[in-house]
Design an enzyme around this catalytic site. Structure first.
Site, short mmCIF file in Angstrom:
data_model
loop_
_atom_site.label_atom_id
_atom_site.label_comp_id
_atom_site.label_asym_id
_atom_site.label_seq_id
_atom_site.Cartn_x
_atom_site.Cartn_y
_atom_site.Cartn_z
N GLU A 50 45.07 36.03 42.63
CA GLU A 50 44.74 35.49 41.60
C GLU A 50 44.55 36.37 40.37
O GLU A 50 45.00 36.23 39.24
CB GLU A 50 43.29 34.78 41.78
CG GLU A 50 43.09 33.55 40.82
CD GLU A 50 41.87 32.68 41.19
OE1 GLU A 50 42.28 31.99 42.27
OE2 GLU A 50 40.89 32.47 40.58
N CYS A 85 39.51 27.79 44.03
CA CYS A 85 38.74 28.35 45.29
C CYS A 85 37.89 26.90 45.71
O CYS A 85 37.66 26.55 47.01
CB CYS A 85 37.83 29.33 45.11
SG CYS A 85 38.53 30.62 44.53
N SER A 108 45.14 27.85 38.96
CA SER A 108 45.89 28.87 39.81
C SER A 108 46.35 28.52 40.92
O SER A 108 45.93 27.45 41.57
CB SER A 108 44.65 29.94 40.51
OG SER A 108 45.36 30.83 41.33
#
Lengths: 387, 597
Positions: free
Chosen positions: B283, B310, B330
Site C-alpha cells: 500500500e 483494510c 487502494s
C-alpha cells in the site's frame, strides 16, 4: 321546556371575524396584557389534558431564542371526536387569529396547522382562507405566516412531541419529556402547540374579556366546550355547551332514555356508569374531555366496547415503549382469555395492576391513558367482562 | 464550569453537574439501576422503561436514563412501586420474546436473561404472545443473523446503525403490536445497505442480532486428519480475547492465544500481522506510485486521495454510498485476504502441502470479514482463500469448549513461516494505525531516514474515537529517486466509525478537503472496537484495548514493516517486488459499485 344544558354560541356564532377585527385590536395590546387576560380567564387547553394556556404561552415567550413556532394541533384522532373538523370548516379565521395572537405574544414568525390525514378534503378550502389571512396579515404589518402540514393517519401523531417528529419528516414517536415543547418543540425550538379549539377560545377571550368569559363554567373549568355527541342518542352532532355541568343533565338532554354508560373523552377517557351520572362533573374537576361523548344504552356490551378500544390502542401505539406496546396486547388478550374461561376471573385483577403500571411508566399520554377506560369499564361492568 | 446541583438518591446526597441524568447520578453514587435500551455509546431512547424510578411526590415514575437531575430532587430507586413496575415491564418483554434460552447463541450473555433472573421471574405473568407474532429469522447473510423472535425493540441497533455508522440499514417498521425492527422493504440483510460491520451485534442486548458462527465447521476441519488447518489471528484479537474468557479489558494475551490455538489442534498458528506488514509495503508503494504518476507523469487517470482498504465494512459502505470513488480505494486486499491467498500458494509451496488439503481459518475482531471472505474476488489462489472466519467471541467459545484454563496457559510463539511481524502491524488494530505504519515505511523509503518522531510514535495521526483527525507531514531531503516529493506536505486524514467516514468522503466530494491519504476504519476506535469483539463494548473498554495495542507496539523488537525479515524473504523468494506481477495476482483486488437501494 326548560333547557337542561346551557347552550353557548361563542365558538361558531355571533362573530365570525370577517375582517380580522379582533386580531387587529389585539395586536395593539401589550403581550403582558394578553397573557394576564388569558390567565384571568382560566382557559385550559381544549385537547383534553387541560394545561393552562396562559402558562404555556408565558413559558414560550420567556425563552431567549429567536426562532419560535406556533403549531395548531388539528390531528383530531380521538375516537368519537369530530369538533375540530367543524371548527376549521366553519370558523377558520378564528383559528388563524388565535395562532397569530400567540405568535405575537411569544415572538414567532411561523405557524403550522397539523391537519389530520383523513381531513385532506378540507385542504383546498383552508388554503383559500389562508391566502386571505396572509393578505390581512400583510395589511396589519404582521410578520407571521401559516403553513398546513398533513398528517398520515396515525393516532399517535396527535401527541404533541410525536407530532413534531412527524412534522420534521420522521417517524411519529413521542419524545422524552422534559424538555417540554415550550423549550424544545418543532425543530427543537420553543413551540406553543395548542388544540384548534383553544386558539378559538383565545380569540373569544380577547373579544369579550376574561370577566365575561369567567361567567361560564365552574372554578376549575371555565368557559364553554364544543362536544362531539355520538352513540345511542337521538340527536348526535356537535354542541357547544357550558363546561362543568353534571353528567346527569347531559344524559337527560342527549340520552335515549335507556342510557347505561357514557364514555367521556373518547377511548382514552373514562367510562361513567349510570349510577355515577349524578355525581360526575364534566370538566377538569370531574371527568375531562377533549369533546368526545359516547353514549351507550342497555343494548350494548361493555365487553365489546372495551375490546374495541383495546384493539384500537394495540394498533395505534407507536410501539416504542414496552408498557404501551406489550401492555395493550396483554390487556386485550387478557380479557379475551377471561371471557373464554381460559383464565380465571382473578386474572382481571392482574390486568388492573398491569394497567396501573402502564399509567405510571408509559412514555406518553397514549399508554398512560389506556388505564382510564380499562379500569373504569372493568370496575363498573365486571359481570359483562366475565359472562 | 458547569453548574453543580445536589440531589438525594435513596437517602444518599449526590452532587452532580447540571444536565446529568438520574441514571448517571446514581452510578456516581454506586447505586445500580437496571437498564436495557440505554447504551453509553448511543443517544438516550427511554423506551424500554426498565430504569424507572420514583421522584419526589410524583405519582408517575420517570425513566432514570432520560430524566435530568434537578436541585433538591428526591429519587428512590428501590420502592415496592418501582420494583413491581420493573417486574411487570420485564414480564411484558418476556411475553413477546422467544425465551428458548438453551437454544440461544446468547445464552449466558444476554441482558434480558440477566434481568429476568434478577427479578426472579417464575411462571409467566402474562399470556405468551410469541405464537401471535409472525416472527421471521433472516439467516441468509454470511455474517449476521437477525432473529426477530428474540428482539425486544430497544432500538439499540437502529441507533447504532444511524448514529455511529450513518448506514441506517435497520430501522423501525410498522406500529403498535406489529412494530418491528426491519430493513428497506423488509429485504434480507444481504440485499440492503448493511455493511456487516456488526456494531449492532455488539450492542444487541439479546440474541436478536448475532454473528453467523462457523465453530462446528472449524472443529470438523481440525478433526479431519486429511486436512492441514492453518489459522491466522488479527492484530486486535490479542488485546481483547481475554475479555471473552473472564479477564479484565486491556490485557495483552498474544502468547496465551497462540498456546490456546495450538491446543485446539490447529496445524499451524500464524499471524495476520505478517500480512499487515505486507499490506504496508504494497500500500505504501501504491501511494508513492500514485503520487509519482500525478506529480511527475501528470497522469489524469490516477485517483487521489488514496484511501485504505483494510476494513471490509468500509469497503461495502463506499461501494454503496460513494461508488464513484472506488478508484480512490487502494487496490490492496486486506491483510486477512492477502494471508488467505498466500496460505494456499506461498505457504503451501514452501511447506510442500497440497493446497487442496489446506483449510484456512482466520480469527478476526470483525463480522464483515466473514462477508469479505465470501466475496467472489477472493479466490485468487485457485481456492477459497479464507475458508472460515471466526470472531474473537467465537474463539472464546471454542477455548471454553475445549476446557482450557486460558489464564494459566504459557506464552507460546507463532509458527513459521508467516508468523513474524512488527509493531507497525499490531497498531493496525487501532484507528490511525494503518496510517502510522504506512508513514513509518513510506517516509523511510523516500528519505532514507526514519520518520522524525520520537520513538517512531507518530502521535498526530493516532486517531481518536468520535473524531476525524487531520495531520500533515512535510517530506524533506528526499533520496534522489524521490526528489519530486521534496517539500511536499503529505496531507493525511484518519476517521473511525462510518458516520465520520461519510463526513470525510463528503468533504472530498464537495472539494472542501485536499487529502493525499485517507485511513478509514468502519468501527468506532478501529478494529479494537470491531463488531466481532467481546461484548460489552463501551468507551472505557475500548480505551483500555487501545492502550494495550500501543503497549504491544512499543514492546516489539521491530517496529517498521519493511524491516520484517520474513517480508524481505517473501519478496526475494516468491513475490519479486512490491506491486509486481505476482503481487497483483494475489494481493490486489477490485471493487463492485452497489446501489443504495
Amino acid at each position: 321546556m326548560a333547557e337542561l344544558v346551557q347552550r353557548v354560541d361563542l365558538i361558531f356564532g355571533e362573530y365570525s371575524d370577517e375582517k380580522y377585527k379582533v386580531l387587529e385590536e389585539t395586536l395593539s395590546r401589550s403581550n403582558e396584557d394578553i397573557i394576564k387576560d388569558l390567565l384571568n380567564s382560566g382557559l385550559k387547553g381544549r385537547g383534553g389534558a387541560g394545561f393552562p394556556t396562559a402558562m404555556k404561552w408565558k413559558y414560550a415567550a420567556e425563552q431567549p431564542v429567536k426562532e419560535k413556532y406556533v403549531v395548531c394541533n388539528a390531528d383530531e384522532g380521538e375516537p368519537g371526536t369530530f369538533k375540530d373538523r367543524e371548527i376549521l370548516s366553519k370558523v377558520p379565521r378564528k383559528v388563524f387569529s388565535g395562532m397569530a395572537i400567540c405568535a405575537k405574544v411569544i415572538g414567532a414568525k411561523k405557524g403550522f396547522i397539523y391537519l389530520r390525514g383523513e381531513y385532506r378534503f378540507m385542504l383546498p378550502a383552508l388554503q383559500v382562507e389562508l391566502k386571505e389571512f396572509h393578505v390581512y396579515a400583510k395589511k396589519l404589518k404582521l410578520d407571521f405566516t401559516i403553513e398546513i402540514k398533513m398528517g398520515s393517519g396515525a393516532y399517535i401523531c396527535g401527541e404533541e412531541s410525536a407530532l413534531f417528529e412527524s412534522m420534521e419528516g420522521k417517524r411519529g414517536e413521542p419524545r422524552n419529556k422534559p424538555p417540554y415543547p415550550t423549550v424544545s418543540g418543532y425543530l427543537s425550538k420553543p413551540t406553543v402547540i395548542n388544540n384548534v379549539e383553544t386558539f378559538v377560545n383565545v380569540v373569544v377571550i380577547c373579544r369579550i374579556g376574561p370577566v365575561q368569559y369567567r361567567k361560564l363554567g365552574t372554578q376549575d373549568s371555565r368557559g364553554s366546550k364544543v362536544f362531539s355527541v355520538s352513540g345511542d342518542t337521538p340527536k348526535p352532532g356537535i354542541y357547544e355547551l357550558e363546561l362543568g355541568m353534571p353528567l346527569v343533565r347531559f344524559v337527560e338532554e342527549f340520552g335515549d332514555g335507556d342510557t347505561k354508560a357514557v364514555q367521556v373523552g373518547g377511548a382514552s377517557g373514562f367510562c361513567v356508569p349510570m349510577k355515577k351520572f349524578k355525581d360526575t362533573i364534566i370538566g377538569f374537576e370531574g371527568v375531562p374531555t377533549g369533546g368526545s361523548m359516547m353514549i351507550f344504552n342497555s343494548s350494548r356490551s361493555m365487553y365489546n366496547v372495551l375490546h374495541n378500544y383495546l384493539g384500537f390502542f394495540e394498533e395505534e401505539s407507536c410501539g416504542q415503549c414496552t408498557p404501551c406496546r406489550v401492555g395493550c396486547q396483554q390487556l386485550k388478550k387478557g380479557i379475551e382469555a377471561v371471557k373464554r374461561g381460559d383464565k380465571p376471573v382473578v386474572y382481571l385483577d392482574q390486568l388492573m395492576k398491569l394497567s396501573e403500571t402502564m399509567k405510571i411508566t408509559a412514555k406518553c399520554g397514549l399508554g398512560q391513558s389506556v388505564a382510564n377506560s380499562f379500569s373504569s369499564i372493568v370496575n363498573n361492568f365486571k359481570e359483562e367482562m366475565i359472562y | 464550569m458547569a453548574e453543580k446541583l445536589k440531589l438525594q438518591i435513596d437517602g444518599i446526597d449526590v452532587t452532580v453537574n447540571n444536565g446529568t441524568t438520574i441514571l448517571d447520578a446514581a452510578r456516581k453514587a454506586n447505586i445500580h439501576i437496571p437498564t436495557l435500551c440505554y447504551h453509553e455509546d448511543l443517544c438516550v431512547a427511554g423506551n424500554c422503561r426498565v430504569c424507572v424510578v420514583e421522584v419526589g411526590g410524583s405519582k408517575a415514575l420517570v425513566p432514570a436514563c432520560a430524566m435530568p437531575a434537578s436541585e433538591g430532587m428526591q429519587v428512590r430507586t428501590n420502592t415496592g412501586k418501582v420494583r413491581l413496575a420493573r417486574k411487570h415491564i420485564v414480564e411484558l418483554l418476556l411475553s413477546e420474546h422467544n425465551a428458548d434460552c438453551t437454544k440461544c447463541y446468547k445464552n449466558g450473555n444476554c441482558e434480558l436473561q440477566y434481568l429476568a433472573s434478577e427479578m426472579l421471574t417464575g411462571d409467566p405473568l402474562y399470556i405468551d404472545l410469541v405464537p401471535e407474532h409472525n416472527y421471521t429469522i433472516d439467516r441468509f447473510n454470511s455474517a449476521i443473523i437477525k432473529d426477530d423472535s428474540k428482539c425486544i425493540r430497544c432500538q439499540r441497533c437502529v441507533r447504532t446503525c444511524e448514529e455511529l455508522q450513518s448506514v441506517s440499514a435497520l430501522d423501525v417498521a410498522y406500529k403498535g403490536n406489529k412494530m418491528k425492527i426491519s430493513t428497506f422493504f423488509e429485504n434480507p440483510l444481504f440485499e440492503v445497505v448493511c455493511t456487516n460491520c456488526g456494531q449492532c451485534v455488539l450492542r444487541c442486548p439479546t440474541g436478536a442480532l448475532i454473528e453467523r458462527n462457523y465453530i462446528d465447521q472449524v472443529w470438523d476441519a481440525i478433526y479431519n486428519p486429511n486436512k492441514h488447518v492453518v489459522v491466522q489471528t488479527a492484530p486486535a484479537v490479542r488485546i481483547a480475547l481475554g475479555e471473552s474468557l473472564g479477564m479484565a479489558p486491556g490485557k495483552i494475551v498474544t502468547g496465551k492465544m497462540v498456546a490456546a490455538l495450538k491446543r485446539l489442534g490447529f496445524d499451524a498458528v500464524l499471524d495476520t500481522d505478517f500480512t499487515a506488514d505486507l499490506t504496508i509495503i504494497e500500500e505504501g508503494h501504491e501511494l508513492l506510485n500514485r503520487l509519482k504518476r500525478v506529480l511527475v507523469d501528470k497522469d489524469p487517470t490516477v485517483a487521489l486521495p488514496m484511501a485504505t482498504s483494510c476494513s471490509p465494512g468500509w469497503i461495502k459502505f463506499i461501494e454503496h454510498t460513494f461508488p464513484e470513488y472506488l478508484p480512490n480505494l487502494s487496490s490492496c486486499k486486506s491483510p486477512q485476504q492477502m494471508f488467505g491467498a498466500l496460505a494456499k500458494t506461498y505457504y503451501a509451496q514452501k511447506k510442500g502441502i497440497d493446497p487442496k488439503t489446506i483449510v484456512s481459518v482466520s480469527i478476526m475482531p470483525c463480522t464483515a470479514k466473514k462477508f469479505e471472505a465470501d466475496r467472489p474476488e477472493m479466490r485468487s489462489s485457485g481456492y477459497k482463500d479464507v475458508d472460515f472466519v471466526l470472531t474473537t467471541r467465537e474463539l472464546g467459545i471454542m477455548i471454553r469448549q475445549a476446557g482450557l484454563d486460558f489464564e494459566s496457559l504459557p506464552n507460546e510463539h507463532f509458527d513459521s513461516i508467516m508468523g513474524e511481524s512488527t509493531g507497525a502491524a499490531v497498531i493496525f488494530g487501532s484507528t490511525g494505525g494503518v496510517m502510522e505504519a504506512a508513514l513509518r515505511t513510506a517516509y523511510e523509503v523516500v528519505t532514507g531516514r526514519p520518520v522524525p518522531f520520537e520513538k517512531l510514535n507518530i502521535l498526530p495521526v493516532r486517531g481518536t474515537e468520535g473524531e476525524v483527525r487531520e495531520a500533515s507531514i512535510k517530506i524533506e531531503k528526499t533520496l534522489p529517486a524521490w526528489s519530486f516529493l521534496e517539500g511536499v506536505e503529505l496531507k493525511c486524514v484518519v476517521a473511525n466509525g462510518l458516520a465520520h467516514a461519510k463526513r470525510v468522503m463528503q468533504s472530498v466530494k464537495d472539494g472542501t478537503a485536499n487529502y493525499h491519504f485517507i485511513e478509514i476504519m468502519a468501527c468506532p476506535g478501529g478494529c479494537l472496537g470491531g463488531g466481532g469483539q467481546p461484548i460489552p463494548t463501551n468507551p472505557e473498554v475500548r480505551s483500555k484495548r487501545k492502550a494495550a495495542i500501543y503497549e504491544e507496539d512499543m514492546g516489539m523488537p521491530i517496529r517498521k514493516s519493511h524491516e520484517n525479515p520474513e517480508i524481505a524473504e517473501i519478496y526475494k523468494e516468491f513475490l519479486g517486488e512490491p506491486l509486481g506481477h505476482k503481487s497483483h495476482e494475489l494481493l490486489h483486488t477490485h471493487y463492485t459499485p452497489r446501489k443504495r437501494y
